[in-house]
Design a protein around this motif. Sequence first.
Motif, mmCIF file in Angstrom:
data_model
loop_
_atom_site.group_PDB
_atom_site.id
_atom_site.type_symbol
_atom_site.label_atom_id
_atom_site.label_comp_id
_atom_site.label_asym_id
_atom_site.label_seq_id
_atom_site.Cartn_x
_atom_site.Cartn_y
_atom_site.Cartn_z
ATOM 1 N N MET A 1 8.172 3.875 -9.124
ATOM 2 C CA MET A 1 7.796 2.699 -8.358
ATOM 3 C C MET A 1 9.058 1.870 -8.155
ATOM 4 O O MET A 1 9.713 1.494 -9.111
ATOM 5 C CB MET A 1 6.731 1.881 -9.091
ATOM 6 C CG MET A 1 6.250 0.706 -8.271
ATOM 7 S SD MET A 1 4.753 -0.032 -8.912
ATOM 8 C CE MET A 1 5.426 -1.091 -10.164
ATOM 9 N N ARG B 1 -2.345 0.946 -4.327
ATOM 10 C CA ARG B 1 -2.118 -0.404 -3.836
ATOM 11 C C ARG B 1 -1.594 -1.281 -4.961
ATOM 12 O O ARG B 1 -2.040 -1.176 -6.092
ATOM 13 C CB ARG B 1 -3.451 -0.947 -3.318
ATOM 14 C CG ARG B 1 -3.388 -2.258 -2.616
ATOM 15 C CD ARG B 1 -4.706 -2.552 -1.912
ATOM 16 N NE ARG B 1 -5.754 -2.957 -2.815
ATOM 17 C CZ ARG B 1 -6.112 -4.228 -3.010
ATOM 18 N NH1 ARG B 1 -5.511 -5.194 -2.352
ATOM 19 N NH2 ARG B 1 -7.074 -4.521 -3.849
ATOM 20 N N LYS C 1 0.822 -1.210 0.000
ATOM 21 C CA LYS C 1 0.000 0.000 0.000
ATOM 22 C C LYS C 1 0.854 1.257 0.000
ATOM 23 O O LYS C 1 1.971 1.268 0.493
ATOM 24 C CB LYS C 1 -0.901 0.025 1.234
ATOM 25 C CG LYS C 1 -1.926 -1.066 1.247
ATOM 26 C CD LYS C 1 -2.779 -0.984 2.487
ATOM 27 C CE LYS C 1 -3.780 -2.118 2.500
ATOM 28 N NZ LYS C 1 -4.542 -2.151 3.733
ATOM 29 N N ASN C 2 0.264 2.326 -0.534
ATOM 30 C CA ASN C 2 0.857 3.657 -0.482
ATOM 31 C C ASN C 2 0.139 4.395 0.640
ATOM 32 O O ASN C 2 -0.928 4.968 0.442
ATOM 33 C CB ASN C 2 0.674 4.362 -1.828
ATOM 34 C CG ASN C 2 1.365 5.696 -1.897
ATOM 35 O OD1 ASN C 2 1.919 6.171 -0.907
ATOM 36 N ND2 ASN C 2 1.328 6.311 -3.054
ATOM 37 N N LYS C 3 0.709 4.341 1.839
ATOM 38 C CA LYS C 3 0.034 4.883 3.020
ATOM 39 C C LYS C 3 -0.049 6.402 3.002
ATOM 40 O O LYS C 3 -0.957 6.985 3.582
ATOM 41 C CB LYS C 3 0.743 4.403 4.282
ATOM 42 C CG LYS C 3 0.591 2.911 4.472
ATOM 43 C CD LYS C 3 1.338 2.423 5.674
ATOM 44 C CE LYS C 3 1.216 0.904 5.761
ATOM 45 N NZ LYS C 3 2.357 0.290 6.348
ATOM 46 N N ARG C 4 0.889 7.069 2.340
ATOM 47 C CA ARG C 4 0.866 8.526 2.281
ATOM 48 C C ARG C 4 -0.252 9.053 1.377
ATOM 49 O O ARG C 4 -0.651 10.209 1.505
ATOM 50 C CB ARG C 4 2.191 9.073 1.732
ATOM 51 C CG ARG C 4 3.375 8.950 2.586
ATOM 52 C CD ARG C 4 3.606 9.968 3.627
ATOM 53 N NE ARG C 4 3.509 11.371 3.320
ATOM 54 C CZ ARG C 4 3.476 12.283 4.274
ATOM 55 N NH1 ARG C 4 3.561 11.937 5.535
ATOM 56 N NH2 ARG C 4 3.380 13.536 3.984
ATOM 57 N N ALA C 5 -0.719 8.223 0.464
ATOM 58 C CA ALA C 5 -1.687 8.689 -0.540
ATOM 59 C C ALA C 5 -2.951 9.250 0.093
ATOM 60 O O ALA C 5 -3.401 10.332 -0.273
ATOM 61 C CB ALA C 5 -2.036 7.562 -1.500
ATOM 62 N N SER D 1 7.855 -0.906 -3.393
ATOM 63 C CA SER D 1 7.420 0.262 -2.640
ATOM 64 C C SER D 1 6.711 1.244 -3.569
ATOM 65 O O SER D 1 7.129 1.454 -4.706
ATOM 66 C CB SER D 1 8.627 0.944 -2.002
ATOM 67 O OG SER D 1 8.245 2.157 -1.420
ATOM 68 N N LEU D 2 5.646 1.857 -3.068
ATOM 69 C CA LEU D 2 4.888 2.838 -3.840
ATOM 70 C C LEU D 2 5.103 4.263 -3.338
ATOM 71 O O LEU D 2 4.352 5.162 -3.705
ATOM 72 C CB LEU D 2 3.393 2.500 -3.791
ATOM 73 C CG LEU D 2 2.976 1.186 -4.442
ATOM 74 C CD1 LEU D 2 1.506 0.926 -4.212
ATOM 75 C CD2 LEU D 2 3.296 1.184 -5.908
ATOM 76 N N VAL D 3 6.118 4.485 -2.521
ATOM 77 C CA VAL D 3 6.389 5.813 -1.976
ATOM 78 C C VAL D 3 6.843 6.734 -3.110
ATOM 79 O O VAL D 3 7.684 6.367 -3.924
ATOM 80 C CB VAL D 3 7.469 5.735 -0.880
ATOM 81 C CG1 VAL D 3 7.830 7.112 -0.361
ATOM 82 C CG2 VAL D 3 6.991 4.852 0.257
ATOM 83 N N ASP D 4 6.288 7.928 -3.184
ATOM 84 C CA ASP D 4 6.618 8.951 -4.185
ATOM 85 C C ASP D 4 6.345 8.518 -5.617
ATOM 86 O O ASP D 4 7.000 8.976 -6.543
ATOM 87 C CB ASP D 4 8.084 9.392 -4.063
ATOM 88 C CG ASP D 4 8.373 10.090 -2.751
ATOM 89 O OD1 ASP D 4 7.443 10.694 -2.200
ATOM 90 O OD2 ASP D 4 9.523 10.039 -2.290
ATOM 91 N N THR D 5 5.388 7.638 -5.840
ATOM 92 C CA THR D 5 5.066 7.230 -7.205
ATOM 93 C C THR D 5 3.935 8.080 -7.757
ATOM 94 O O THR D 5 3.113 8.610 -7.010
ATOM 95 C CB THR D 5 4.643 5.753 -7.273
ATOM 96 O OG1 THR D 5 3.520 5.565 -6.434
ATOM 97 C CG2 THR D 5 5.745 4.834 -6.858
#
Length: 150
Positions: free
Chosen positions: A61, A107, A9-13, A43-47
């Motif tokens: 990604m 996600r 998951k991308n929790k920051r989104a 990881s999906l951070v900053d995508t």
Amino acid sequence: MKQAAINIKNKRATFDYELVETFTAGIVLTGTEIKSIRLGKASLVDTYCFFERGELWVRNMHIAEYFYGTYNNHSARRDRKLLLNRNELRKLSRLTKETGFTIIPIRLFINEKGLAKIVIAVARGKKQYDKRQSLKEKEDKRSMDRMFRK
């Protein structure tokens, strides 16, 4: 033997963006990339997603290099093409032409057929006071849960 479900998951989104509409897309991957995803090394951070020549791509990604991949290994942060039908692409393109909207991955998961899928959302960035309001609501919910548990 069933493998554990992969759900990255991308929790920051949800904290940084207000999600308007979601879509599920396939991803074009190489062999070592899907093996790394099955190990949960992504990881999906900053995508974010962008359009290039009528095709939707995901940028930034991170999929870690596969440990056993030799010279065939992939680069960790390359752009990857997303697979959607023409109507969905047209709708996404139309929505992102409006100011303030962007497409972000939420996600990454592997479906029952063993294919990697990504859930993307058309989102509008939250202002600072919206983020504070989200934190306040989260804290209020947490304190209410504590009170009812006692």
